[in-house]
Design an enzyme around this catalytic site. Structure first.
Site, PDB file in Angstrom:
ATOM      1  N   SER A 158      25.540  -0.163 -61.950  1.00 58.82           N
ATOM      2  CA  SER A 158      24.425  -1.089 -62.174  1.00 58.82           C
ATOM      3  C   SER A 158      23.994  -1.799 -60.897  1.00 58.82           C
ATOM      4  O   SER A 158      23.073  -2.606 -60.912  1.00 58.82           O
ATOM      5  CB  SER A 158      24.806  -2.129 -63.235  1.00 58.82           C
ATOM      6  OG  SER A 158      26.012  -2.776 -62.872  1.00 58.82           O
ATOM      7  N   ASN A 173      33.547  -9.192 -67.691  1.00 65.24           N
ATOM      8  CA  ASN A 173      32.782  -9.438 -68.921  1.00 65.24           C
ATOM      9  C   ASN A 173      32.228 -10.853 -68.969  1.00 65.24           C
ATOM     10  O   ASN A 173      31.104 -11.087 -69.388  1.00 65.24           O
ATOM     11  CB  ASN A 173      33.664  -9.210 -70.157  1.00 65.24           C
ATOM     12  CG  ASN A 173      34.162  -7.783 -70.240  1.00 65.24           C
ATOM     13  OD1 ASN A 173      33.716  -6.934 -69.474  1.00 65.24           O
ATOM     14  ND2 ASN A 173      35.085  -7.520 -71.148  1.00 65.24           N
ATOM     15  N   HIS A 213     -13.005 -14.063 -87.622  1.00 67.36           N
ATOM     16  CA  HIS A 213     -13.333 -12.662 -87.937  1.00 67.36           C
ATOM     17  C   HIS A 213     -14.289 -12.082 -86.887  1.00 67.36           C
ATOM     18  O   HIS A 213     -15.052 -11.167 -87.186  1.00 67.36           O
ATOM     19  CB  HIS A 213     -13.960 -12.515 -89.333  1.00 67.36           C
ATOM     20  CG  HIS A 213     -13.187 -13.212 -90.411  1.00 67.36           C
ATOM     21  ND1 HIS A 213     -12.274 -12.574 -91.220  1.00 67.36           N
ATOM     22  CD2 HIS A 213     -13.177 -14.527 -90.794  1.00 67.36           C
ATOM     23  CE1 HIS A 213     -11.750 -13.439 -92.061  1.00 67.36           C
ATOM     24  NE2 HIS A 213     -12.269 -14.635 -91.822  1.00 67.36           N
ATOM     25  N   SER A 271     -16.946   1.440 -60.810  1.00 60.39           N
ATOM     26  CA  SER A 271     -16.712   2.795 -61.316  1.00 60.39           C
ATOM     27  C   SER A 271     -17.033   3.783 -60.210  1.00 60.39           C
ATOM     28  O   SER A 271     -17.955   3.584 -59.421  1.00 60.39           O
ATOM     29  CB  SER A 271     -17.621   3.034 -62.528  1.00 60.39           C
ATOM     30  OG  SER A 271     -17.848   4.424 -62.700  1.00 60.39           O
ATOM     31  N   LYS A 286     -21.338  -0.469 -63.029  1.00 67.82           N
ATOM     32  CA  LYS A 286     -20.163  -1.041 -63.710  1.00 67.82           C
ATOM     33  C   LYS A 286     -19.469  -2.140 -62.907  1.00 67.82           C
ATOM     34  O   LYS A 286     -19.344  -2.059 -61.693  1.00 67.82           O
ATOM     35  CB  LYS A 286     -19.126   0.057 -64.008  1.00 67.82           C
ATOM     36  CG  LYS A 286     -19.549   1.087 -65.022  1.00 67.82           C
ATOM     37  CD  LYS A 286     -19.790   0.525 -66.406  1.00 67.82           C
ATOM     38  CE  LYS A 286     -18.507   0.112 -67.096  1.00 67.82           C
ATOM     39  NZ  LYS A 286     -17.624   1.251 -67.378  1.00 67.82           N
ATOM     40  N   GLU A 322      -7.441  -6.045 -68.286  1.00 66.20           N
ATOM     41  CA  GLU A 322      -6.995  -4.925 -69.108  1.00 66.20           C
ATOM     42  C   GLU A 322      -5.523  -4.611 -68.843  1.00 66.20           C
ATOM     43  O   GLU A 322      -4.766  -4.273 -69.757  1.00 66.20           O
ATOM     44  CB  GLU A 322      -7.861  -3.698 -68.838  1.00 66.20           C
ATOM     45  CG  GLU A 322      -9.311  -3.902 -69.272  1.00 66.20           C
ATOM     46  CD  GLU A 322     -10.228  -2.832 -68.679  1.00 66.20           C
ATOM     47  OE1 GLU A 322     -10.299  -1.751 -69.266  1.00 66.20           O
ATOM     48  OE2 GLU A 322     -10.843  -3.080 -67.633  1.00 66.20           O
TER      49      GLU A 322
HETATM   50  N1  ARG Z   1      27.977  -4.108 -64.878  1.00 67.36           N
HETATM   51  C1  ARG Z   1      28.570  -4.606 -66.089  1.00 67.36           C
HETATM   52  C2  ARG Z   1      27.445  -5.102 -67.015  1.00 67.36           C
HETATM   53  O1  ARG Z   1      26.401  -5.297 -66.539  1.00 67.36           O
HETATM   54  C3  ARG Z   1      29.465  -5.752 -65.779  1.00 67.36           C
HETATM   55  C4  ARG Z   1      30.521  -5.942 -66.810  1.00 67.36           C
HETATM   56  C5  ARG Z   1      31.487  -4.819 -66.725  1.00 67.36           C
HETATM   57  N2  ARG Z   1      32.570  -4.969 -67.637  1.00 67.36           N
HETATM   58  C6  ARG Z   1      33.325  -3.951 -67.942  1.00 67.36           C
HETATM   59  N3  ARG Z   1      34.285  -4.178 -68.785  1.00 67.36           N
HETATM   60  N4  ARG Z   1      33.139  -2.745 -67.469  1.00 67.36           N
HETATM   61  O2  ARG Z   1      27.635  -5.232 -68.187  1.00 67.36           O
END
Ligand code: ARG
Length: 463
Positions: A23, A112, A158, A279, A285, A292
């Protein structure tokens, strides 16, 4: 390279799969929040007697250096080392700088809860930025209301002409919705105002961490209720995505109104050249592309909310890797929202109200309710007045005329209650002046609403 969890494994992870599941390419946005959380955690470990003062000092120095480098060198937080996530990145950099002391930082802590604290810290600093961007759109509406002055326009229900209103009243109606978006973000700030640290991976931590002190150090006013809940809770992400979705719905409706009202058919406002496009084929235009795009992008943010709720719904209690999907949804929603807020403010700032056209459109049969009110004032029950005026409208439509073309005898063909004064009172201006309530389009009420909105903006911009 060694991973945060290498010991358990005899072999290396599949490189492609590892990269795919990493990530870091998006959670590097949490860099400063991760460092901040880690500095507080190290201090917490030291106060609990888990870290020596010397180790705590070198962790603090190392993290400070990492943070400074992150701010001064844009290439530093770039993923060149193949880190799994921002937490792994910071820890690797720390160990590279200070050695063994850095390897003690993660004592009693889990990624976590780390990601949960990082995301909360991130939102705590980003939500005020979004709120100020919303305020800038409200400011542009208020400024445009100033340009519109006393101009009237039809209000529609409406999408049919309903009743005359002040142009400023119409503009403030969108301001009112945007102010709810600011309030909604305040509610998200209240929801995220709790410290997840101390939860460990799922069961809590065995070290004597002073979580109250840690909460104070990181600016949280309370402690999370339950460590298992912390591990799997991303409700606050869905709350932010909901605020963003509704915020985008509001911007989309503003965009839709101005797309209509700047069209040749309405010509109530003129778009500035700077925010319009032409356009390639049709020389005449002048297209409202930014509006939009704002309308279009609302679908994408709503999609993030729906997608995120779907991701959460089947998860067993505790952390599951699915939760990593929260960040791309959150960051893209934030970026899209901020981009659309800036675009909306720019377009609105360049609009020119066409008072002659709007005021002309605000007269005619949309005064029918005022005619009915006239009869009510003369004693006729409203239901009967409604019938009388309905049949007048039918007649005027078939004759292609308006109320102001009628002679007094012609008025009186419909009701003997009509007097000579009727021709002076049935005008758009009288219609708005008669309105009574503070939320109405009465000129006094609108002037007060403008003052109140400007005061709200001044307060918000000071914060
Ligand atoms: N990159 C993980 C997330 O965004 C971080 C937490 C990872 N925890 C784990 N037990 N692998 O959720």
């Amino acid at each position: 390279m060694a991973h945060l969890w290498s010991g358990r494994f005899a072999g290396d992870p599949d490189a492609e799969l590892f990269a795919w599941g990493s990530s870091f390419r998006f959670d590097r946005r949490l860099f400063e929040d991760d460092v901040r959380g880690s500095r507080a955690w190290a201090a917490g470990l030291a106060s609990a007697g888990v870290l020596s003062a010397a180790d705590a000092a070198s962790i603090e120095r190392g993290l400070k250096e990492i943070l400074d480098q992150g701010f001064s060198d844009p290439d530093f937080v770039n993923g060149a080392h193949g880190d799994e996530d921002v937490h792994a990145f910071v820890e690797r950099e720390l160990v590279a700088r200070i050695g063994d002391a850095g390897r003690r930082l993660h004592t009693g802590r889990s990624r976590n809860e780390q990601v949960a604290v990082d995301l909360r810290l991130y939102l705590k600093r980003r939500i005020p930025v979004v709120q100020r961007a919303i305020a800038a759109v409200v400011r542009s509406l208020v400024d445009l209301a100033g340009k519109a002055g006393d101009a009237l326009m039809p209000a529609y229900t409406h999408l049919r002409r309903a009743q005359p209103v002040m142009v400023a009243h119409f503009l403030l109606s969108h301001g009112a919705a945007l102010r709810r978006d600011v309030d909604r973000l305040d509610a998200v700030l209240r929801e995220i105002d709790e410290l997840p640290l101390g939860s460990g991976a799922i069961a809590g931590t065995s070290y004597a961490i002073d979580v109250e002190g840690l909460a104070r150090a990181l600016g949280f006013s309370r402690i999370a209720r339950n460590s298992m809940d912390v591990s799997g809770d991303r409700d606050f992400v869905s709350s932010f995505l909901h605020a963003a979705s509704l915020g985008m719905v509001h911007l989309s409706r503003i965009a839709e109104d101005f797309i209509l009202f700047t069209s040749e058919e309405f010509a109530f406002f003129e778009l500035s050249d700077a925010v319009a496009t032409g356009s390639s084929l049709m020389p005449q235009k002048k297209n409202p592309d930014p509006l939009e795009l704002v309308r279009g992008k609302s679908g994408r943010v709503i999609g993030h909310l729906a997608g995120w709720l779907a991701t959460m719904k089947g998860l067993p209690a505790g952390y599951n890797k699915d939760l990593q999907e929260d960040k791309e949804a959150l960051f893209d929603a934030e970026d899209t929202w901020l981009g659309c807020l800036a675009a909306s403010a720019a377009v609105i700032a360049g609009l020119r109200p066409n008072a002659a056209t709007t005021t002309k459109a605000a007269s005619g049969l949309l005064l029918a309710t005022d005619v009915a009110d006239y009869l009510v004032a003369k004693g006729l029950p409203f239901r009967d007045a409604h019938e009388v005026v309905g049949s007048m409208v039918r007649r005027l439509l078939s004759e292609g005329r308006g109320f102001d073309d009628l002679t007094l005898p012609q008025w009186q063909e419909h009701s003997p209650l009509f007097d000579d004064d009727v021709r002076n009172v049935i005008t758009p201006l009288r219609s708005i002046e008669k309105k009574h309530t503070p939320q109405s389009t009465a000129p006094k009420a609108v002037a007060a609403a403008l003052v109140e909105t400007r005061a709200w903006l001044d307060r918000l911009e000071l914060e």
